[in-house]
Design a protein around this motif. Structure first.
Motif, mmCIF file in Angstrom:
data_model
loop_
_atom_site.group_PDB
_atom_site.id
_atom_site.type_symbol
_atom_site.label_atom_id
_atom_site.label_comp_id
_atom_site.label_asym_id
_atom_site.label_seq_id
_atom_site.Cartn_x
_atom_site.Cartn_y
_atom_site.Cartn_z
ATOM 1 N N VAL B 126 0.914 -1.010 0.085
ATOM 2 C CA VAL B 126 -0.150 -0.095 0.090
ATOM 3 C C VAL B 126 0.919 1.222 0.098
ATOM 4 C CG1 VAL B 126 -1.793 1.129 1.270
ATOM 5 C CG2 VAL B 126 -1.687 -1.178 1.199
ATOM 6 N N ALA B 127 0.817 2.057 -0.867
ATOM 7 C CA ALA B 127 1.424 3.655 -0.747
ATOM 8 C C ALA B 127 0.467 4.530 -1.174
ATOM 9 C CB ALA B 127 2.766 3.520 -1.703
ATOM 10 N N HIS B 128 0.722 5.792 -1.280
ATOM 11 C CA HIS B 128 0.031 6.785 -1.560
ATOM 12 C C HIS B 128 0.670 7.393 -2.839
ATOM 13 C CE1 HIS B 128 -3.160 9.796 -1.015
ATOM 14 N NE2 HIS B 128 -2.284 10.631 -1.393
ATOM 15 N N HIS B 129 -0.458 7.113 -3.987
ATOM 16 C CA HIS B 129 0.046 7.380 -5.409
ATOM 17 C C HIS B 129 1.114 6.281 -5.578
ATOM 18 C CE1 HIS B 129 -1.432 11.792 -4.936
ATOM 19 N NE2 HIS B 129 -2.542 10.886 -5.347
ATOM 20 N N ALA B 130 0.711 5.082 -5.545
ATOM 21 C CA ALA B 130 1.441 3.998 -5.465
ATOM 22 C C ALA B 130 2.171 3.599 -6.704
ATOM 23 C CB ALA B 130 0.846 2.724 -4.985
ATOM 24 N N ALA B 131 1.862 4.022 -7.941
ATOM 25 C CA ALA B 131 2.426 3.592 -9.166
ATOM 26 C C ALA B 131 3.697 4.209 -9.334
ATOM 27 C CB ALA B 131 1.655 4.440 -10.460
ATOM 28 N N PHE B 132 3.990 5.424 -8.670
ATOM 29 C CA PHE B 132 5.382 6.002 -8.821
ATOM 30 C C PHE B 132 6.440 5.148 -7.934
ATOM 31 C CE2 PHE B 132 8.763 8.658 -6.980
ATOM 32 C CZ PHE B 132 9.340 9.063 -8.223
ATOM 33 N N ASP B 133 5.941 4.812 -6.689
ATOM 34 C CA ASP B 133 6.885 4.171 -5.776
ATOM 35 C C ASP B 133 7.163 2.601 -6.358
ATOM 36 O OD1 ASP B 133 7.186 6.007 -3.283
ATOM 37 O OD2 ASP B 133 5.036 5.869 -4.180
ATOM 38 N N ILE B 134 6.184 2.165 -6.867
ATOM 39 C CA ILE B 134 6.196 0.800 -7.584
ATOM 40 C C ILE B 134 7.065 0.794 -8.511
ATOM 41 C CG2 ILE B 134 5.020 -1.330 -8.603
ATOM 42 C CD1 ILE B 134 4.288 -1.081 -5.851
ATOM 43 N N ALA B 135 6.961 1.842 -9.401
ATOM 44 C CA ALA B 135 7.949 1.804 -10.421
ATOM 45 C C ALA B 135 9.284 2.086 -10.173
ATOM 46 C CB ALA B 135 7.595 2.833 -11.617
ATOM 47 N N LEU B 154 -2.443 -1.476 -3.413
ATOM 48 C CA LEU B 154 -3.544 -0.772 -3.214
ATOM 49 C C LEU B 154 -2.824 0.776 -2.914
ATOM 50 C CD1 LEU B 154 -5.445 -2.580 -0.661
ATOM 51 C CD2 LEU B 154 -6.043 -2.553 -3.136
ATOM 52 N N ASP B 155 -3.597 1.526 -3.493
ATOM 53 C CA ASP B 155 -3.175 3.081 -3.696
ATOM 54 C C ASP B 155 -4.301 3.692 -2.644
ATOM 55 O OD1 ASP B 155 -2.901 5.746 -4.088
ATOM 56 O OD2 ASP B 155 -2.293 5.539 -6.072
ATOM 57 N N THR B 156 -3.616 4.424 -1.481
ATOM 58 C CA THR B 156 -4.631 5.041 -0.656
ATOM 59 C C THR B 156 -4.998 6.324 -1.015
ATOM 60 O OG1 THR B 156 -2.577 6.236 0.265
ATOM 61 C CG2 THR B 156 -3.520 4.473 1.729
ATOM 62 N N GLY B 157 -4.485 6.826 -2.392
ATOM 63 C CA GLY B 157 -5.144 7.938 -3.254
ATOM 64 C C GLY B 157 -6.508 7.752 -3.656
ATOM 65 N N VAL B 158 -6.405 6.058 -4.173
ATOM 66 C CA VAL B 158 -7.663 5.472 -4.901
ATOM 67 C C VAL B 158 -8.751 5.377 -3.912
ATOM 68 C CG1 VAL B 158 -8.566 3.863 -6.296
ATOM 69 C CG2 VAL B 158 -6.398 4.768 -6.797
ATOM 70 N N LEU B 159 -8.159 4.845 -2.647
ATOM 71 C CA LEU B 159 -9.147 4.221 -1.582
ATOM 72 C C LEU B 159 -9.896 5.658 -1.147
ATOM 73 C CD1 LEU B 159 -7.057 1.300 0.205
ATOM 74 C CD2 LEU B 159 -8.937 1.114 -1.550
ATOM 75 N N ALA B 160 -9.232 6.538 -0.926
ATOM 76 C CA ALA B 160 -9.627 7.909 -0.450
ATOM 77 C C ALA B 160 -10.831 8.285 -1.310
ATOM 78 C CB ALA B 160 -8.678 8.907 -0.385
ATOM 79 N N ARG B 161 -10.528 8.283 -2.579
ATOM 80 C CA ARG B 161 -11.452 8.855 -3.604
ATOM 81 C C ARG B 161 -12.831 7.848 -3.412
ATOM 82 N NH1 ARG B 161 -10.766 12.038 -8.249
ATOM 83 N NH2 ARG B 161 -8.664 11.942 -7.943
ATOM 84 N N ARG B 162 -12.623 6.521 -3.224
ATOM 85 C CA ARG B 162 -13.564 5.721 -3.262
ATOM 86 C C ARG B 162 -14.503 5.926 -1.852
ATOM 87 N NH1 ARG B 162 -11.598 -0.246 -4.109
ATOM 88 N NH2 ARG B 162 -13.872 -0.744 -3.709
ATOM 89 N N ALA B 163 -13.652 6.309 -0.706
ATOM 90 C CA ALA B 163 -14.172 6.603 0.519
ATOM 91 C C ALA B 163 -14.936 8.030 0.502
ATOM 92 C CB ALA B 163 -13.268 6.508 1.732
ATOM 93 N N ALA B 164 -14.536 8.857 -0.318
ATOM 94 C CA ALA B 164 -15.252 10.090 -0.421
ATOM 95 C C ALA B 164 -16.760 10.214 -0.775
ATOM 96 C CB ALA B 164 -14.367 10.864 -1.426
ATOM 97 N N ARG B 165 -17.592 10.820 -0.190
ATOM 98 C CA ARG B 165 -18.776 11.013 -0.384
ATOM 99 C C ARG B 165 -19.016 11.469 -2.020
ATOM 100 N NH1 ARG B 165 -21.466 10.147 4.352
ATOM 101 N NH2 ARG B 165 -19.921 10.782 6.045
ATOM 102 N N ASN B 166 -18.730 12.444 -2.155
ATOM 103 C CA ASN B 166 -18.557 12.924 -3.559
ATOM 104 C C ASN B 166 -17.474 12.956 -4.545
ATOM 105 O OD1 ASN B 166 -21.723 13.574 -4.213
ATOM 106 N ND2 ASN B 166 -21.593 14.989 -2.368
ATOM 107 N N PRO B 167 -16.804 12.176 -4.839
ATOM 108 C CA PRO B 167 -15.448 12.261 -5.353
ATOM 109 C C PRO B 167 -15.383 13.293 -6.447
ATOM 110 C CG PRO B 167 -16.239 10.103 -5.657
ATOM 111 C CD PRO B 167 -17.131 10.749 -4.766
ATOM 112 N N GLN B 168 -16.370 13.354 -7.515
ATOM 113 C CA GLN B 168 -16.603 13.967 -8.623
ATOM 114 C C GLN B 168 -16.551 15.560 -8.334
ATOM 115 O OE1 GLN B 168 -18.998 11.820 -7.969
ATOM 116 N NE2 GLN B 168 -18.493 10.148 -9.236
#
Lengths: 644, 231
Positions: B126-135, B154-168
């Motif tokens: 798990v990392a925040h904006h994981a793609a960069f760290d993984i690369a 898993l990316d906490t940035g993505v999880l946070a977007r999913r947890a948000a009520r109104n990500p849009q």
């Protein structure tokens, strides 16, 4: 750069007791082993009756509620917030959890494994002590009474009292030294001394180290007698070497040194030896002035006082004395004895001044003797800060034809006394419970009648009066009048035991709050308030309970709340522990009230929990539990439930 | 687990021992789509690098903690600082405060990679904006003779977007670590050190897992699903 994560834990823990009591390296080791745990709202951390776990807990974020469950319901016992430690039972006893812990909101805990922490406790007993006292409050079982006052004092009471009597005050008031080099002539030195209005001069070498001292006495004995010429160098007559002490000495130290060396001056130097710079000089006279705030001297001055303004000044100085005692953590028993003595002397002096004024106006004092009674907190001998005055007057029964004249005289007299007391700074009672009120300036039979009426018809107002008038204490005049009143009250109670039930109901009116949470006072209902009324919510419930219990036991002549509890502890060994805790709690509350009052220059009655440190809040909160237990004892003993 | 076997390239007999050991631990990991949140070992990590260019820049430090069953143990963590010969333009030095080549407790990159793989094993990364760290990690592992990371990420940035009520409705930057820390009341005292950020991200993960779990996202499969697919 290493250990960034344990450092974060460490940074948090070091701000809170008992972790703040640990040395840095040890705390860092503890931080290395912490578990960070997440709990959802309402999630249980442990359950009452569970086997003890392996960790103790500290709230990092959020809140935890501790409940005691019975078959029928559960009670909220405690609410822990950031920095609070809980669940330490496995640490201290091989018993199951006595309470259930549940997260009140989203919560992060630091859990510390007790393996390894036990050794920390052994090496640092203050940590164990802190946990033990915290545990007593949080779990609400039996208290640790071995050394209750240590909650407050880090030394034993007795030692502190001893120091207080010795007047250990630091000599921050020594005068800046007047100095001169050894080649100065005696005449030049004498001129410097007169210009500076000092009685001594310190002779110093070029590095400012003292080499000798010349005092007025040397001038009288060696110069005025013609033994030595005015033009001679000061080094010819100075006393040398100089007796020196460090500037951190106390009055007692200086006095000892003066007596030992038969000298009247002490030179203070930076390191206490003659080989460091001169810091100041103290004469015997300086010491006497400094000790002006000694209780014995204050009382002597009160007795000599001719005018009320001077009495006010003395009472202000007594407040300084109080401040010093409070900050030195002198025992409350000692402080209240001293302050009561001073207050009593002031009242007596005001009485005497009023009598003198009446006599000088040619008003003749009636035949009937009187007794001046202090009521309320002064009656209980617990008035530390000046609050409003509560007093009453009882005079001997007189033939009917003399009654009007006698009462008129004593009313006039009482009016003068209360006026004088007001000028000293004891404000008038807003409810007019003062001897100057015709209702409270009565003959002995009238007073007996009054008490009988209150006891027979315990209406709410009568009960309220009783809580003030039953704590009467004779201050001046004929004491047989007040003891006759005490005897009468006990007789009246024998016929009317139900009266105590009413007093009991009154004593339960104000249960203490549940606890403090963040900056709020938390009520048992869960409501939050930001102001705490220490008098109504903690002190009066204890004072009321003590009064009721001593009346029930027919113990007279003890008015002081904590002494009443001490006496009750002797009378009822089965409740000894509770009464001792109640006495301790009352002393702690008195101290906090005085502390807040001194800080805020008011009566200290109301304050916000945010004014207190975490430790102070815990100490104060620990006082609530004996109050609650006492109230439940009253409830059982006097069957108060039937009344409501 | 079957899926992973299928994707996995045949084991290279010449691969370094650390890489073989890593592949074995990934194969032995007990996770599958239905693994409940409580049973998942999450290795929350962060890397600090000389810059943001995966090709050019290098890792300066790695921090990681393991979250399992709603708790993390301070003892079970990785903090390592890597000694890099490479000298960048110096721009990122101001952000993280680590000077490349700064000695002390620093270790070689290959050693850092080995320690990371040994620590992570087959757990979920798990990392925040994981793609960069993984690369960045993949590049470093490649230099050390290994292959690409096989773990579920898993990316906490993505999880946070999913947890948000109104990500849009969210404004730009709303799912940055700084802003999320404000929203979720996570104190940020050691931002921009890899262990400090890994710890903060772990606390964020705990709070996000709770919010997602309340909405029925309570298995590894559900956590991996894209928004709108698994909910």
């Amino acid at each position: 750069m290493e250990n960034i994560i344990p450092r974060r834990i460490y940074d948090f823990l070091k701000a809170y007791p008992p972790f703040s009591l640990l040395p840095d390296d040890l705390l860092l080791q503890v931080s290395q082993r912490v578990l960070v745990q997440y709990y959802q709202p309402r999630q249980e951390i442990f359950h009452q009756g569970d086997q003890p776990g392996t960790h103790i807990f500290i709230v990092r974020e959020g809140a935890v509620q501790l409940y005691r469950e019975t078959e029928a319901e559960e009670f909220l016992v405690e609410q822990c917030d950031e920095g609070d430690v809980f669940g330490i039972r496995p640490m201290l006893a091989e018993e199951t959890y006595a309470l259930t812990a549940r997260a009140a909101e989203e919560t992060l805990l630091y859990a510390i494994n007790i393996e390894g922490f036990r050794e920390v406790m052994e090496a640092h007993p203050q940590v164990a002590f802190y946990l033990a006292s915290n545990y007593a409050a949080g779990v609400g079982q039996k208290y640790k009474t071995a050394n209750p006052s240590q909650l407050f004092l880090d030394r034993s009471d007795r030692a502190v009292e001893h120091f207080a009597l010795m007047e250990v005050q630091s000599l921050e008031r020594s005068k800046p030294p007047v100095t001169c080099p050894p080649e100065t002539t005696i005449q030049e030195a004498a001129l410097i001394m007169s210009a500076q209005e000092v009685g001594s001069i310190i002779v110093v070498n070029p590095s400012d180290h003292p080499v000798g001292i010349m005092t007025d006495k040397d001038l009288r004995h060696k110069v005025a007698t013609g033994k030595m010429g005015l033009g001679a160098p000061i080094s010819d007559i100075m006393s040398s070497p100089v007796i020196t002490m460090p500037s951190t000495v106390t009055v007692a130290d200086v006095q000892m040194e003066m007596v030992k060396n038969r000298i009247n001056h002490i030179c203070l130097t930076e390191d206490g030896t003659p080989d460091s710079r001169v810091a100041g000089v103290l004469s015997e006279h300086d010491l006497m002035v400094m000790q002006g705030n000694n209780p014995a001297i204050l009382i002597r001055e009160i007795r000599r006082c001719k005018a009320v303004e001077a009495l006010r000044d003395i009472r202000d100085r007594a407040e300084q004395l109080l401040k010093k005692y409070i900050f030195q953590e002198v025992s409350i028993a000692f402080i209240s004895t001293v302050m009561t003595e001073i207050n009593d002397e002031i009242i007596i002096r005001c009485i005497e001044l009023a009598e003198e004024a009446l006599a000088s106006e040619g008003q003749q004092r009636p035949q009937a003797k009187y007794c001046w009674l202090a009521l309320g907190s002064e009656g209980r001998g617990e008035q530390l800060l000046r609050t409003d005055q509560d007093n009453a007057l009882v005079f001997e029964d007189v033939p009917e034809d003399a009654y009007e004249r006698t009462k008129a005289y004593y009313l006039d007299f009482a009016g003068r006394v209360t006026r004088l007391l007001n000028e000293v700074g004891f404000e008038y009672c807003p409810a007019d419970m003062m001897a100057s009120n015709p209702s409270w300036c009565l003959s002995l039979s009238e007073w007996k009648q009054q008490f009988s009426t209150w006891i027979r018809k315990p209406e709410p107002k009568a009960v309220m009066f009783c809580t003030i008038f039953f704590d009467f204490r004779s201050i001046h005049g004929d004491r047989s009048l007040s003891s006759a009143l005490t005897t009468h009250i006990f007789e009246a109670l024998d016929d009317q035991e139900i009266f105590l039930v009413y007093l009991g109901k009154n004593a339960l009116q104000n249960p203490p709050p549940l606890t403090f949470f963040r900056n709020f006072v938390v009520e048992s209902s869960g409501a939050h308030k930001d102001e705490f009324d220490i008098k109504a919510r903690a002190m009066m419930p204890l004072a009321d309970a003590a009064r009721l219990l001593v009346l029930h036991a027919r113990v007279g002549m003890i008015n002081n709340t904590f002494r009443r509890f001490e006496r009750l502890a002797e009378l009822e060994p089965q409740n000894r522990e509770l009464y001792e805790q109640a006495a301790d709690a009352y002393e702690i509350l008195m101290r906090y009230r005085a502390l807040q009052g001194l800080k805020k220059q008011n009566s200290g009655r109301y304050f916000n929990p945010s004014d207190l440190t975490k430790m102070e809040r815990i100490n104060l909160r620990n006082c609530f539990r004996p109050i609650k237990e006492l109230q439940s004892l009253l409830n059982t003993r006097f069957r108060l439930a039937l009344l409501s | 687990m079957f899926k992973w076997f299928k994707k996995k390239p045949p084991p290279d007999p010449n691969a370094p021992a650390f890489w073989k050991a890593y592949l074995e631990s990934v194969a032995a990991a007990p996770y599958h789509k239905k693994t409940p949140v409580e049973e998942i070992g999450f290795v929350v990590f962060d890397t600090e690098t000389t810059g943001l260019d995966v090709q050019e820049d290098q890792i300066l430090s790695i921090g990681a903690v393991r979250v399992k069953n709603w708790q993390l143990s301070v003892e079970d963590r990785l903090e390592c600082y890597i000694h890099q010969e490479y000298h960048p333009d110096g721009k990122t030095v101001a952000v993280h405060g680590i000077l490349p080549g700064e000695k002390g407790h620093s270790i070689a990159e290959s050693e850092g990679v080995r320690r990371f793989l040994a620590f992570a094993g087959g757990d979920v990364l798990v990392a925040h904006h994981a793609a960069f760290d993984i690369a960045m990690l993949n590049a470093a592992i490649g230099s050390a003779g290994g292959g690409k990371l096989q773990n579920t990420v898993l990316d906490t940035g993505v999880l946070a977007r999913r947890a948000a009520r109104n990500p849009q409705m969210a404004r730009p930057g709303a799912f940055g670590l700084d802003h999320l820390c404000d929203i979720y009341r996570i104190p940020q005292s050691d931002r921009h050190t890899a262990p400090g950020d890994a710890y903060i991200t772990a606390l964020l993960l705990l709070k996000l897992l709770y919010r997602l779990q309340k909405r029925g996202v309570d298995t590894l499969g559900a956590l991996r699903s894209a928004p709108g697919m698994g909910l």
